[in-house]
Design a protein around this motif. Structure first.
Motif, PDB file in Angstrom:
ATOM      1  N   TYR A  29       0.850  -1.182   0.000  1.00 26.43           N
ATOM      2  CA  TYR A  29       0.000   0.000   0.000  1.00 26.43           C
ATOM      3  C   TYR A  29       0.887   1.235   0.000  1.00 26.43           C
ATOM      4  O   TYR A  29       1.899   1.277   0.705  1.00 26.43           O
ATOM      5  N   TYR A  31       0.947   5.182   0.892  1.00 26.83           N
ATOM      6  CA  TYR A  31       0.273   6.265   1.603  1.00 26.83           C
ATOM      7  C   TYR A  31       0.915   7.562   1.158  1.00 26.83           C
ATOM      8  O   TYR A  31       2.129   7.732   1.253  1.00 26.83           O
ATOM      9  N   ARG A  33       0.955  11.874   1.039  1.00 33.18           N
ATOM     10  CA  ARG A  33       0.559  13.175   1.596  1.00 33.18           C
ATOM     11  C   ARG A  33       0.963  14.259   0.617  1.00 33.18           C
ATOM     12  O   ARG A  33       2.016  14.194   0.001  1.00 33.18           O
ATOM     13  N   THR A  47      -0.067   7.582   9.435  1.00 27.52           N
ATOM     14  CA  THR A  47      -0.735   7.734   8.141  1.00 27.52           C
ATOM     15  C   THR A  47      -1.966   8.618   8.234  1.00 27.52           C
ATOM     16  O   THR A  47      -2.730   8.708   7.285  1.00 27.52           O
ATOM     17  N   ALA A  50      -3.342  10.972   5.315  1.00 32.98           N
ATOM     18  CA  ALA A  50      -2.697  10.494   4.091  1.00 32.98           C
ATOM     19  C   ALA A  50      -3.725   9.720   3.264  1.00 32.98           C
ATOM     20  O   ALA A  50      -4.643   9.114   3.797  1.00 32.98           O
ATOM     21  N   THR A  51      -3.559   9.746   1.955  1.00 38.51           N
ATOM     22  CA  THR A  51      -4.421   8.993   1.049  1.00 38.51           C
ATOM     23  C   THR A  51      -3.772   7.648   0.769  1.00 38.51           C
ATOM     24  O   THR A  51      -2.595   7.583   0.443  1.00 38.51           O
ATOM     25  N   ARG A  52      -4.540   6.567   0.916  1.00 40.26           N
ATOM     26  CA  ARG A  52      -4.017   5.230   0.656  1.00 40.26           C
ATOM     27  C   ARG A  52      -4.308   4.819  -0.784  1.00 40.26           C
ATOM     28  O   ARG A  52      -5.408   4.989  -1.292  1.00 40.26           O
ATOM     29  N   LYS A  80      -2.631  -2.542   5.590  1.00 35.03           N
ATOM     30  CA  LYS A  80      -3.515  -1.376   5.592  1.00 35.03           C
ATOM     31  C   LYS A  80      -3.485  -0.766   6.980  1.00 35.03           C
ATOM     32  O   LYS A  80      -3.501  -1.464   7.993  1.00 35.03           O
ATOM     33  N   ASN A  83      -6.876   4.711  10.168  1.00 31.96           N
ATOM     34  CA  ASN A  83      -6.595   6.046  10.706  1.00 31.96           C
ATOM     35  C   ASN A  83      -7.627   6.432  11.733  1.00 31.96           C
ATOM     36  O   ASN A  83      -8.720   6.181  11.682  1.00 31.96           O
TER      37      ASN A  83
END
Length: 83
Positions: A29, A31, A33, A47, A50-52, A80, A83
């Motif tokens: 994955y 992550y 920013r 994370t 942050a966008t995964r 994963k 958050n």
């Protein structure tokens, strides 16, 4: 938690990101920013905010995803993160 961190910037287009999975993770994955940092210096990575991106194994232990057009930092993680 094993990780690899790549810090950089990109231009105004979507960006293909590649990760060589030398650790044999079953999933990878990314992550991402757009500003700031996920590295907290004490306990590793946070994370939050942050966008995964779920990465795709494209063969030969190389994983790929397409990220947003602008980023400040990418962290690759095998699990994963909630958050």
């Amino acid at each position: 938690m094993a990780l690899m961190m790549l810090v950089g910037t990109s231009s105004a287009w979507a960006v293909d990101v590649y990760f060589k999975n030398t650790l044999g993770w079953s999933n990878v994955y990314a992550y991402v920013r757009t500003s700031g940092t996920m590295w907290n210096g004490n306990n590793g990575v946070t994370t939050n905010s942050a966008t995964r991106y779920d990465m795709t194994n494209i063969g030969n232990d190389v994983w790929m995803c397409t990220t947003s057009s602008t980023f400040a930092e990418i962290v690759f993680i095998k699990d994963k993160q909630d958050n």
